[in-house]
Enzyme design. Structure first.
Site, PDB file in Angstrom:
ATOM      1  N   ASP A  93      52.437 -50.820  77.577  1.00 49.60           N
ATOM      2  CA  ASP A  93      52.695 -49.518  78.181  1.00 49.60           C
ATOM      3  C   ASP A  93      54.210 -49.270  78.173  1.00 49.60           C
ATOM      4  OD1 ASP A  93      52.059 -47.212  79.593  1.00 49.60           O
ATOM      5  OD2 ASP A  93      51.963 -48.213  81.540  1.00 49.60           O
ATOM      6  N   GLY A 235      50.374 -41.172  84.068  1.00 52.38           N
ATOM      7  CA  GLY A 235      50.589 -40.677  85.437  1.00 52.38           C
ATOM      8  C   GLY A 235      49.392 -39.953  86.008  1.00 52.38           C
ATOM      9  N   ASN A 277      45.715 -42.971  81.910  1.00 50.68           N
ATOM     10  CA  ASN A 277      46.379 -44.116  82.533  1.00 50.68           C
ATOM     11  C   ASN A 277      46.306 -44.021  84.053  1.00 50.68           C
ATOM     12  OD1 ASN A 277      47.118 -44.553  79.895  1.00 50.68           O
ATOM     13  ND2 ASN A 277      49.327 -44.557  80.280  1.00 50.68           N
ATOM     14  N   ASP A 279      47.347 -46.323  87.381  1.00 47.03           N
ATOM     15  CA  ASP A 279      47.992 -47.510  87.934  1.00 47.03           C
ATOM     16  C   ASP A 279      48.158 -47.385  89.449  1.00 47.03           C
ATOM     17  OD1 ASP A 279      49.384 -49.864  88.329  1.00 47.03           O
ATOM     18  OD2 ASP A 279      51.176 -49.265  87.239  1.00 47.03           O
TER      19      ASP A 279
HETATM   20 ZN   LIG Z   1      53.291 -43.909  81.776  1.00 53.17          ZN
END
Ligand SMILES: [Zn+2]
Length: 332
Positions: A93, A235, A277, A279
């Site tokens: 990433d 994000g 994505n 996280d």
């Molecule tokens: Zn990113």
């Protein structure tokens, strides 16, 4: 030199093709430790979802690349042991240099991101092209993600004060010149758990921040320019308010947390967006459970007694994402 095939991993090529035609997105979950990896694999095996295990430069520093490589190998064996062989990608990433991408390819990554989005356009093209030439010429083809447009927010070593939406007019040229396999774009998602300033948002009746909507008009324009080409959203955590509340109830402080509503991500996943994505949501889930145990059982000092519940909550979160947000459940 370890090729990813020796570890039992796959690149993103066929997975993205299927995701675009199937109207879903692959989950890209970041990991740095064993509990996160176990939760990801448990959830993805149970929901029969392909998965991208994602490692940032920060995670490589934190966990060590050889340990991460062997954890990815372990993930493949673990899925098998759980009874269902899902396709697993090991992806870098936000690689910020040719060298880090090359290093990762040598240690068994099946996919890398080269993020030249902060560079002037021509330098981004040149750097991305160089990484693609190297990755694609490997004995086992390694896929490359590039980025055009800048996201706001902070993610490990990546930060940007302002976001600049991707210019649809640039995408054809970028894809043709670089031969990149997928493209991360900026349409209003943002890194971190406070994705927007309160003044950019409205508030609902309960005072909860409602973010500005994603720019689906830009996404549509990009899809027109490069039909069927795999698009990536970074994000894209939703920052569940329940986790923020648990964290704050048990002594944490996360002011002005706001994420991307899941309905909008579901809509994006049905389009050419084929990798999303996530996280921050995992970080919040783990932190919420650990804080809860610490507060409710002050005499507990066995790490398994707080990492275990954190892992269970993570698994629940990832299953929910696969089933209800990404649509990747049942696609492995
Ligand atoms: Zn990113």
């Amino acid at each position: 030199m370890t090729s990813y095939k020796e570890l039992g991993l796959v690149n993103t090529k066929d997975l993205f093709k299927k995701a675009i035609s199937g109207g879903y997105a692959l989950p890209a979950y970041n990991f740095n430790n064993m509990e996160q990896m176990q939760a990801i694999i448990q959830a993805c095996v149970e929901t029969k979802s392909p998965v991208i295990l994602q490692v940032s430069a920060g995670a490589r520093k934190y966990a060590n690349q050889n340990i991460l490589k062997n954890m990815a190998r372990g993930a493949v064996e673990y899925a098998h042991e759980l009874g269902y062989d899902i396709p697993i990608v090991l992806h870098l990433d936000h690689g910020d240099s040719f060298e880090i991408c090359k290093d990762c390819i040598e240690t068994g990554f099946s996919s890398v991101m080269i993020d030249g989005s902060h560079l002037p356009y021509d330098e981004n093209v040149a750097l991305t092209k160089k990484v693609c030439e190297h990755a694609h010429s490997q004995k086992d083809y390694v896929t490359v993600e590039g980025e055009l447009g800048v996201l706001a927010g902070v993610e490990d070593d990546v930060s940007a004060e302002h976001s600049h939406y991707t210019q649809p007019s640039e995408v054809i040229d970028f894809v043709n010149k670089t031969k990149v396999d997928s493209l991360a774009i900026s349409i209003g998602t943002s890194h971190g758990r406070a994705k927007f300033k309160p003044e950019q948002c409205t508030r609902d009746a309960n005072g909860i921040l409602i973010p500005p909507p994603l720019r689906f008009d830009i996404l549509e324009e990009i899809e027109k320019q490069i039909p069927g080409f795999p698009i990536v959203l970074h994000g894209s955590s939703s920052v569940p308010i329940e986790y923020v509340h648990i964290i704050e109830k048990f002594g944490g402080k996360l002011s002005d947390s706001v994420g991307i509503p899941e309905e909008q991500l579901r809509k994006a996943a049905k389009s050419a967006v084929c990798k999303i994505n996530i996280d921050s949501d995992g970080r919040l889930a783990m932190t919420a459970m650990i804080r809860k145990v610490f507060s409710e059982k002050p005499d507990e000092f066995d790490p398994r007694k707080y990492l275990g519940p954190a892992r269970d909550e993570l698994k629940k979160l990832y299953s929910h994402k696969n089933k209800n947000v990404l649509g990747s459940a049942g696609q492995a």
